[in-house]
Design an enzyme around this catalytic site. Structure first.
Site, short mmCIF file in Angstrom:
data_model
loop_
_atom_site.label_atom_id
_atom_site.label_comp_id
_atom_site.label_asym_id
_atom_site.label_seq_id
_atom_site.Cartn_x
_atom_site.Cartn_y
_atom_site.Cartn_z
N ARG A 1 -10.88 -0.16 14.41
CA ARG A 1 -10.82 0.59 13.17
C ARG A 1 -11.87 0.01 12.24
O ARG A 1 -12.98 0.49 12.21
CB ARG A 1 -9.39 0.47 12.60
CG ARG A 1 -8.89 1.69 11.93
CD ARG A 1 -7.39 1.69 11.70
NE ARG A 1 -6.87 0.49 11.09
CZ ARG A 1 -5.62 0.36 10.63
NH1 ARG A 1 -4.79 1.36 10.71
NH2 ARG A 1 -5.19 -0.76 10.11
N LYS B 1 0.83 -1.21 0.00
CA LYS B 1 0.00 0.00 0.00
C LYS B 1 0.87 1.27 0.00
O LYS B 1 2.07 1.20 0.25
CB LYS B 1 -0.96 -0.02 1.19
CG LYS B 1 -0.28 -0.14 2.52
CD LYS B 1 -1.28 -0.59 3.58
CE LYS B 1 -0.61 -0.69 4.93
NZ LYS B 1 -1.21 0.10 5.96
N TYR C 1 13.97 31.22 3.77
CA TYR C 1 12.74 31.85 4.23
C TYR C 1 12.76 32.11 5.73
O TYR C 1 13.17 31.25 6.51
CB TYR C 1 11.53 30.94 3.94
CG TYR C 1 11.14 30.89 2.49
CD1 TYR C 1 10.71 32.03 1.82
CD2 TYR C 1 11.17 29.68 1.80
CE1 TYR C 1 10.33 31.97 0.49
CE2 TYR C 1 10.78 29.61 0.47
CZ TYR C 1 10.37 30.76 -0.18
OH TYR C 1 9.99 30.71 -1.48
N MET D 1 10.11 24.40 -0.23
CA MET D 1 9.35 23.40 -0.98
C MET D 1 10.25 22.57 -1.90
O MET D 1 10.08 21.37 -2.04
CB MET D 1 8.25 24.08 -1.80
CG MET D 1 7.27 23.11 -2.42
SD MET D 1 6.10 23.92 -3.52
CE MET D 1 5.17 24.93 -2.39
C1 LIG Z 1 -3.94 -4.95 7.62
C2 LIG Z 1 -2.48 -4.69 7.55
N1 LIG Z 1 -1.62 -5.71 7.52
C3 LIG Z 1 -0.28 -5.53 7.47
C4 LIG Z 1 0.25 -4.26 7.47
C5 LIG Z 1 1.75 -4.10 7.45
O1 LIG Z 1 2.20 -3.46 8.59
P1 LIG Z 1 3.77 -3.27 8.88
O2 LIG Z 1 4.25 -2.28 7.89
O3 LIG Z 1 3.84 -2.79 10.27
O4 LIG Z 1 4.39 -4.62 8.66
C6 LIG Z 1 -0.61 -3.17 7.52
C7 LIG Z 1 -0.06 -1.81 7.56
O5 LIG Z 1 -0.37 -1.00 8.41
C8 LIG Z 1 -2.01 -3.38 7.55
O6 LIG Z 1 -2.87 -2.35 7.60
#
Ligand SMILES: Cc1ncc(COP(=O)(O)O)c(C=O)c1O
Length: 341
Positions: free
Chosen positions: A103, A5, A233, A281
């Site tokens: 959550r 992600k 700045y 920036m």
């Molecule tokens: C559901 C879930 N699994 C795994 C992870 C991986 O976490 P980490 O980067 O602490 O290994 C995350 C990240 O927050 C997550 O949201």
């Protein structure tokens, strides 16, 4: 299940996914639908679980792109069931159990009805069931053990209902991979550890890792700055003697956080130098005192040169944040260059 992600923790979603697929990962994890769709459009064919919560109108897109859906409530499960029925296909889902994060997910103490509903669904294949740790990278294992016990309690409901649990039970993120082997179940979900960074300072470093990423720039300007001539700045810094400075084309617009001003350092020619003045920036100014540095010289913002290094943890400390936020904020205008180590 490597977790990819937020642009693969800043490393580049598509390239990291391609590498993981090549290396034989069984599953990929992303946070939101759009990340999953992009991976499918780029030709990734292995299973992908979207870990986050879903909106009802997203379900057809999950199904069209063969993405595994997180079912995080009875309502959402029934939405998936209905959409899959209308599209005459079967949706693959993982059930999300909340064991202490508050959550998304069904509370462990009301999971029975959720599991029973899932068993009645005709258009849904429940391939997995999972939960997420809140503190698995802490030195105190108390809360983590409690969450693990709660998850096991939910799994035991399958026994009670005389049905086999889903094929993929999972819970371990980086902290748990390092500290709680009992939580591995059928797959683990490494995020930050995969990129060679520990999830916290206090975590047991039971697996040795090395940062996958270095962040580098180049000197674009050199000048001598007279005493009492402030830099940048707000005119927040000046020297009481003549100094040499170099300007580097990176700033908070790239994710080099402004609140690292007056703390950050960079490496030029195997030596650490302070960033002076306020981080702008697009540019920072580095005080090299009486030393030599030239246009085009490499500037290491994060990484190492011989024995001198700047870690993700260093940047996190200067910015009063955690390494996760440093990595995921390196902006897309910073070109990613991939090398085999
Ligand atoms: C559901 C879930 N699994 C795994 C992870 C991986 O976490 P980490 O980067 O602490 O290994 C995350 C990240 O927050 C997550 O949201």
């Amino acid at each position: 299940m490597p977790i990819l992600k937020a642009n693969a923790y800043g490393h580049g979603l598509v390239r990291v996914a391609q590498l993981m697929e090549q290396l034989g990962a069984d599953y990929l994890g992303v946070a939101v639908l759009e990340e999953g769709i992009l991976l499918r459009e780029k030709g990734i064919t292995i299973p992908i679980l979207v870990l986050g919560g879903i909106l009802g109108n997203q379900v057809p897109h999950f199904l069209n792109h063969k993405l595994t859906i997180t079912a995080s409530s009875i309502d959402k499960l029934l939405q998936i069931e209905e959409a899959a029925g209308q599209m005459k296909c079967r949706a693959k889902v993982h059930l999300k159990i909340d064991t202490g994060m508050e959550r998304i997910g069904v509370h462990y103490y009301s999971a029975e009805e959720f599991l029973k509903t899932s068993l009645r669904c005709k258009n849904v294949e429940v391939e997995g069931i999972f939960s997420h740790f809140a503190n698995s990278d802490a030195s105190d294992p108390g809360f983590t053990q409690m969450q693990l016990d709660r998850f096991k309690e939910v799994l035991s409901l399958y026994n009670k209902l005389s049905v086999k649990p889903p094929q993929l039970k999972h819970m371990a993120n980086s902290g748990a991979i390092l500290q709680v082997p009992e939580s591995y179940f059928d797959l683990v979900r490494p995020g930050i550890l995969l990129y060679g960074v520990y999830p916290s300072q206090e975590v047991k470093k039971s697996i040795k890792v090395k940062s996958a990423l270095a962040w580098k720039s180049k000197v674009v300007y050199f000048k001598a700055v007279k005493p009492e001539h402030p830099v940048g700045y707000g005119s927040t810094w000046s020297s009481d003697h003549l100094v040499r400075t170099v300007t580097v084309p990176v700033g908070y617009g790239d994710g080099y956080f402004r609140n690292m001003s007056h703390k950050a350092e960079v490496i030029i020619r195997r030596k650490r130098y302070p960033v002076v003045g306020t981080i702008a920036m697009d540019q920072i100014v580095v005080n090299i005192e009486k030393d030599a540095a030239y246009n085009e010289d490499e500037v290491i913002l994060l990484g190492e040169s011989d024995k001198v290094s700047i870690s993700c943890e260093d940047l996190a400390e200067w910015a009063h944040t955690i390494p996760y936020e440093i990595l995921t904020n390196i902006n897309t205008r910073v070109p990613r260059v991939y090398k085999r180590g």
